[in-house]
Design a protein around this motif. Sequence first.
Motif, PDB file in Angstrom:
ATOM      1  N   SER A  29       1.546   6.951  -6.642  1.00 55.88           N
ATOM      2  CA  SER A  29       0.461   7.875  -7.013  1.00 55.88           C
ATOM      3  C   SER A  29       0.851   9.314  -6.784  1.00 55.88           C
ATOM      4  O   SER A  29       0.285  10.223  -7.387  1.00 55.88           O
ATOM      5  CB  SER A  29      -0.823   7.535  -6.237  1.00 55.88           C
ATOM      6  N   LEU A  30       1.827   9.538  -5.915  1.00 52.22           N
ATOM      7  CA  LEU A  30       2.334  10.887  -5.656  1.00 52.22           C
ATOM      8  C   LEU A  30       3.488  11.260  -6.589  1.00 52.22           C
ATOM      9  O   LEU A  30       4.096  12.327  -6.444  1.00 52.22           O
ATOM     10  CB  LEU A  30       2.788  10.998  -4.204  1.00 52.22           C
ATOM     11  N   TYR A  36       0.828  -1.202   0.000  1.00 49.12           N
ATOM     12  CA  TYR A  36       0.000   0.000   0.000  1.00 49.12           C
ATOM     13  C   TYR A  36       0.864   1.255   0.000  1.00 49.12           C
ATOM     14  O   TYR A  36       0.573   2.222  -0.700  1.00 49.12           O
ATOM     15  CB  TYR A  36      -0.948   0.025   1.201  1.00 49.12           C
ATOM     16  N   ALA A  37       1.932   1.233   0.779  1.00 45.46           N
ATOM     17  CA  ALA A  37       2.830   2.390   0.822  1.00 45.46           C
ATOM     18  C   ALA A  37       3.448   2.651  -0.554  1.00 45.46           C
ATOM     19  O   ALA A  37       3.561   3.803  -0.985  1.00 45.46           O
ATOM     20  CB  ALA A  37       3.920   2.183   1.867  1.00 45.46           C
TER      21      ALA A  37
END
Length: 79
Positions: A73-74, A66-67
């Motif tokens: 996504s950033l 998830y991280a």
Amino acid sequence: MKTFRTNGAAGALLDEYEKALNEYLETVKPISQETLTRIFDPETKDPNCVSIQSILSHVIKAGYNYAVVIRKSLGEQVA
């Protein structure tokens, strides 16, 4: 738990993650090596559910994944 994150929703989420992690650690600490590796469900088809150790490994791997997704996504270049 420290409450030093004051940057709105993201800070609140980080506070909750910190709380959950501390509770997770307190739950896992007293588990013996024997209990950790004992097969509790030999009939399951899901290898992530046969022992406490396999469940914990799955949870940690999921957290890392998830991280990575969030970092990508950033716009980060994550290997």
